[in-house]
Every structure is written in C-alpha cells, then in structure tokens.
Design an enzyme around this catalytic site. Sequence first.
Site, PDB file in Angstrom:
ATOM      1  N   ASP A 129       0.848  -1.198   0.000  1.00  0.00           N
ATOM      2  CA  ASP A 129       0.000   0.000   0.000  1.00  0.00           C
ATOM      3  C   ASP A 129       0.886   1.252   0.000  1.00  0.00           C
ATOM      4  O   ASP A 129       1.814   1.357   0.811  1.00  0.00           O
ATOM      5  CB  ASP A 129      -0.912  -0.010   1.225  1.00  0.00           C
ATOM      6  CG  ASP A 129      -1.831  -1.235   1.219  1.00  0.00           C
ATOM      7  OD1 ASP A 129      -2.346  -1.572   0.145  1.00  0.00           O
ATOM      8  OD2 ASP A 129      -1.997  -1.865   2.273  1.00  0.00           O
ATOM      9  N   ASP A 165       3.979  -0.739  -8.746  1.00  0.00           N
ATOM     10  CA  ASP A 165       3.675   0.076  -9.934  1.00  0.00           C
ATOM     11  C   ASP A 165       3.756   1.550  -9.554  1.00  0.00           C
ATOM     12  O   ASP A 165       3.669   2.412 -10.423  1.00  0.00           O
ATOM     13  CB  ASP A 165       2.238  -0.197 -10.416  1.00  0.00           C
ATOM     14  CG  ASP A 165       1.246   0.263  -9.367  1.00  0.00           C
ATOM     15  OD1 ASP A 165       1.327  -0.243  -8.232  1.00  0.00           O
ATOM     16  OD2 ASP A 165       0.427   1.153  -9.656  1.00  0.00           O
ATOM     17  N   THR A 203       2.430 -11.157  -9.553  1.00  0.00           N
ATOM     18  CA  THR A 203       1.423 -11.163  -8.493  1.00  0.00           C
ATOM     19  C   THR A 203       0.079 -10.787  -9.124  1.00  0.00           C
ATOM     20  O   THR A 203       0.017 -10.386 -10.284  1.00  0.00           O
ATOM     21  CB  THR A 203       1.775 -10.139  -7.392  1.00  0.00           C
ATOM     22  OG1 THR A 203       1.418  -8.829  -7.852  1.00  0.00           O
ATOM     23  CG2 THR A 203       3.244 -10.165  -7.029  1.00  0.00           C
TER      24      THR A 203
HETATM   25  N1  SAM Z   1       1.003  -8.715  -2.755  1.00  0.00           N
HETATM   26  C1  SAM Z   1      -0.300  -8.821  -3.403  1.00  0.00           C
HETATM   27  C2  SAM Z   1      -0.180  -8.537  -4.876  1.00  0.00           C
HETATM   28  O1  SAM Z   1       0.853  -7.982  -5.283  1.00  0.00           O
HETATM   29  O2  SAM Z   1      -1.086  -8.884  -5.635  1.00  0.00           O
HETATM   30  C3  SAM Z   1      -1.321  -7.901  -2.713  1.00  0.00           C
HETATM   31  C4  SAM Z   1      -1.059  -6.431  -2.808  1.00  0.00           C
HETATM   32  S1  SAM Z   1      -2.203  -5.452  -1.844  1.00  0.00           S
HETATM   33  C5  SAM Z   1      -2.142  -3.885  -2.561  1.00  0.00           C
HETATM   34  C6  SAM Z   1      -1.305  -5.182  -0.343  1.00  0.00           C
HETATM   35  C7  SAM Z   1      -1.635  -6.207   0.721  1.00  0.00           C
HETATM   36  O3  SAM Z   1      -0.767  -6.010   1.826  1.00  0.00           O
HETATM   37  C8  SAM Z   1      -3.055  -6.093   1.250  1.00  0.00           C
HETATM   38  O4  SAM Z   1      -3.687  -7.351   1.198  1.00  0.00           O
HETATM   39  C9  SAM Z   1      -2.859  -5.614   2.691  1.00  0.00           C
HETATM   40  O5  SAM Z   1      -3.859  -6.082   3.578  1.00  0.00           O
HETATM   41  C10 SAM Z   1      -1.483  -6.167   3.033  1.00  0.00           C
HETATM   42  N2  SAM Z   1      -0.766  -5.399   4.070  1.00  0.00           N
HETATM   43  C11 SAM Z   1      -0.579  -4.063   4.079  1.00  0.00           C
HETATM   44  N3  SAM Z   1       0.097  -3.687   5.173  1.00  0.00           N
HETATM   45  C12 SAM Z   1       0.357  -4.822   5.869  1.00  0.00           C
HETATM   46  C13 SAM Z   1       1.020  -5.081   7.096  1.00  0.00           C
HETATM   47  N4  SAM Z   1       1.538  -4.083   7.836  1.00  0.00           N
HETATM   48  N5  SAM Z   1       1.124  -6.367   7.525  1.00  0.00           N
HETATM   49  C14 SAM Z   1       0.590  -7.364   6.782  1.00  0.00           C
HETATM   50  N6  SAM Z   1      -0.075  -7.177   5.614  1.00  0.00           N
HETATM   51  C15 SAM Z   1      -0.181  -5.919   5.166  1.00  0.00           C
END
Ligand code: SAM
Length: 223
Positions: A129, A165, A203
């Site tokens: 994120d 990205d 991913t």
């Molecule tokens: N890695 C996957 C992809 O590239 O398709 C998912 C990307 S998604 C934008 C980011 C994921 O990271 C979300 O599912 C979010 O819940 C998780 N996430 C964000 N901060 C996190 C944290 N501090 N600990 C664990 N998971 C986290």
Amino acid sequence: MTGQNKGQNGVKMRLRHIKGAEEEIANSPYVIQDPKAVKGKWRQLFGNPNPIRIEIGMGKGKFIMELAAQNPDVNYVGIERYSSVLLRGLQKREQLELSNIYFIRLDALELAEVFEAGEVERIYLNFSDPWPKDRHAKRRLTSDRFLAVYDQILDREGVIEFKTDNQELFRFSLESIPQAGWKVLEKTFDLHHSDMAQGNVMTEYEEKFSAEGKPICKLTARR
Ligand code: SAM
C-alpha cells in the site's frame, strides 16, 4: 468487523467482512494459529533445514503459492493482516498439493515476535500500500520503521525484493532504504523489459497493472 484500508491510489476502501472468515482461518491446517509459539522453530515445523522466505502483504497469495510450487527446496510463509483477504488465499491453497508453505494473519510490525534473528532468508514486498500522504509515511512497508523490523529477522546475507507500480513509493524507497543503512543491489523502473525480468513470477496486482500498460518497478536490497 468492517475495516477501512487505503487502496493503491490512497482512496479509502471498505474491507468487506466475509461471513465465517475468522472461523475458516481458525480451522485451517494451512494457517499457523499461534505463530509467536513457533519463533526460532520454523525449520522444525517444516521438518527440514531449507531456507525460509516470506511475503509480507501476500493478498490472495498467487505469487507465493507459485514460488512454493516451483521451489520445493525452499520454505515459504505468506503474511497477510486481513482475514477477508487471507481467506481468498486459503481457498486457492486447498486445491494445491504443497508441503512447503504456511500462512499467518499478522501485522508486519509484529514479525520480530514470530521469527528469530536470522531465521528468514528473503523478504518479498509486492505492491505494498503506497500511503501517499506524508503524515502516513511510517506506514509504508519500506519505511525505516519496517526496515528496523526486517533487520531483526533477516539473515545477514538476506535480501529484500520489492515490486510496485507506484513510482512515488518506489522513489521514496530508493531513499529510505539507503538512509536506513541498507544497500540497493539492483533496481529497474520497467521490470518486464529489463534483465531483472528473468524468472519473474507475477502477483495479482502486477497482472492487473501491467495489463493496463503500467510499468512495474523492482529493487533488491541487503544490509
Ligand atoms: N502482494 C499482493 C499482490 O501484489 O497482488 C497484494 C497487494 S495489496 C495492494 C497489499 C496487501 O498487503 C493487502 O492485502 C494488505 O492487507 C497487506 N498489508 C498491508 N500492510 C500490511 C502489514 N503491515 N502487515 C501485513 N499485511 C499488510
């Protein structure tokens, strides 16, 4: 529980509660229910001395499950903080015959309570994120606050691999990583047309963004 999260563009999204998610996760043999009890004993859990690689924020887990299928001599742990997202990964996991991957539901800030110093050989951060507002910079998974956590669990020769990205997050990371005393080993602003593309596993987010024509950035880093 209905949570709030920032999407890729920093827009507030409602995280839909999926009925029964917690219960399904609590009953899954693929989820380590008390990961803090496994600290220092992950190789015993896997039953072999193979290296352990983790993905933080695995989402639905396509990337880490494909890696696990390709590399039976490596152990993988997928980390995701939201039950509703982890549940999607579990549904896919149930269709696979793999003995080298587990999942944990955890916030990455707690990783040093789950892994012993040096227990992790590689950390994958994929499409983390972006947290675009300056006042949220500490929430970015490549900020000094998280790098200090990775420092506690990563093997001395261990590597972080980061793909995104988001150019702003990438530029931020190219500054924050050296500032925290790490070395950027390799970097590209267009992964799919670079030497770093060899063996790349996409991913879910990477497939979506590259289909929209967005270039993908990648770096690797070590202390
Ligand atoms: N890695 C996957 C992809 O590239 O398709 C998912 C990307 S998604 C934008 C980011 C994921 O990271 C979300 O599912 C979010 O819940 C998780 N996430 C964000 N901060 C996190 C944290 N501090 N600990 C664990 N998971 C986290």
